[in-house]
Write an enzyme that holds these catalytic residues in place. Structure first.
Site, short mmCIF file in Angstrom:
data_model
loop_
_atom_site.label_atom_id
_atom_site.label_comp_id
_atom_site.label_asym_id
_atom_site.label_seq_id
_atom_site.Cartn_x
_atom_site.Cartn_y
_atom_site.Cartn_z
N SER A 12 7.86 -5.24 -4.20
CA SER A 12 8.06 -4.57 -2.92
C SER A 12 9.50 -4.81 -2.42
CB SER A 12 7.00 -5.03 -1.92
OG SER A 12 6.95 -4.17 -0.80
N ASP A 18 -0.34 3.52 -5.25
CA ASP A 18 0.66 2.70 -4.56
C ASP A 18 1.26 3.43 -3.37
OD1 ASP A 18 2.68 0.77 -4.06
OD2 ASP A 18 2.93 0.42 -6.22
N HIS A 58 -0.46 -0.99 -4.21
CA HIS A 58 0.79 -1.73 -4.01
C HIS A 58 0.74 -3.14 -4.58
CE1 HIS A 58 4.71 -2.10 -2.28
NE2 HIS A 58 4.38 -3.09 -1.49
#
Length: 301
Positions: free
Chosen positions: A110, A250, A277
């Site tokens: 991320s 995601d 994610h």
């Protein structure tokens, strides 16, 4: 069993907490892996399972809590301008130098993947490869993808989000519940939130300074200092083999990571089916297998 050691690296006006997981049977030539967590300000807890790569691949795995969160020094009094990508690039440099890591791999998840790209475009000595997991190449693309995913939510959920965002009432229980529905679909697609993820959320909520300053109140309403961030026009400077990984569902939709694939010279991509994610929590065997293979291919003899 791997050996775990905690230490601290001097940085800024305090220190960066570091955890080293060393394999029981080190593999000759297997370079250390440095793991960059998300947020910013989300701490390493939700990525703890990546320590399994130590015994799985025979290499040392390095986790650390970035400055301002987790077990590292907090500075809630720091001005907003203190919290910049360059701060965290400098912190990575300090960690690698202090630990005398030499050649090493870098994995970011991320925000950690965004930071990994910021590091790699600077071509630091010793960097052998980069894994960018569930990350955008530009925050405007992230917001565009989030808007498209929000449009798929039930009408009453969308209405609650828009109403509270207009009023700035991000701590209202109705808004929090609506945000959770987004997370359930695109952040962690599991019946219950894993404890590692819960721990990262808890420490972030205890001191949200970094997350709220740089990102915003949640994953899809980016109003912080990173809202205009982009690395797209610098990606051709990345000179190491790079893996770009995402989940099928995601919040990091293909629109956000496609520039990595199109512009990094030596790159490959992997999309994990039926994952979102936090691919590493939802599909751990698939995730670790992909990462282990990529690292092994790019160890330097």
């Amino acid at each position: 069993m791997a050996t775990v050691t905690d230490t601290s690296v001097p940085f800024a006006s305090g220190g960066t907490w570091v955890r080293l997981t060393r394999p029981d049977a080190p593999l000759d030539g297997a370079l250390p892996l440095v793991v960059l967590h998300g947020g910013p300000g989300f701490a390493h807890d939700y990525l703890r399972s990546l320590a399994d790569l130590a015994d799985l691949t025979g290499r040392t795995v390095v986790h650390y809590d970035q400055y301002g969160c987790g077990r590292s020094t907090h500075s809630p009094e720091a001005p907003a301008g203190f919290w910049t990508p360059q701060l965290f690039v400098d912190e990575y440099t300090a960690v690698v130098f202090e630990l005398e890591l030499g050649d090493h791999h870098l994995l970011g998840q991320s925000w950690g993947g965004m930071l990994g790209a910021e590091i790699a475009v600077r071509r630091p000595a010793g960097l052998a490869s980069l894994a960018i997991c569930n990350s955008p190449a530009a925050m405007p693309l992230w917001s565009e993808a989030a808007d498209a995913l929000r449009a798929q939510l039930p009408g009453e959920i969308r209405d609650a989000l828009e109403r509270h965002e207009a009023d700035g009432t991000y701590d209202d229980p109705e808004y929090i519940a609506a945000a959770h529905e987004y997370d359930r679909r695109h952040v962690v697609r599991l019946p219950e939130m894993p404890q590692d993820y819960v721990d990262s959320v808890a420490q972030m909520e205890a001191d949200p300074t970094v997350y709220h300053t740089m990102n915003g109140p949640n994953e899809f309403h980016v109003i912080g200092s990173l809202r205009d961030w982009t690395v797209v026009d610098r990606l051709d400077r990345i000179a190491v083999p790079t893996l770009v990984l995402a989940g099928e569902f995601d919040e990091a939709q293909p629109i956000v990571w496609r520039p990595f694939v199109e512009r990094i010279p030596d790159v490959r991509e992997a999309v994990v089916p039926d994952a979102s994610h936090c691919t590493h929590l939802e599909k751990p065997e698939e995730f670790l297998g992909i990462i282990a293979g990529f690292l092994a291919e790019n160890d330097r003899s």
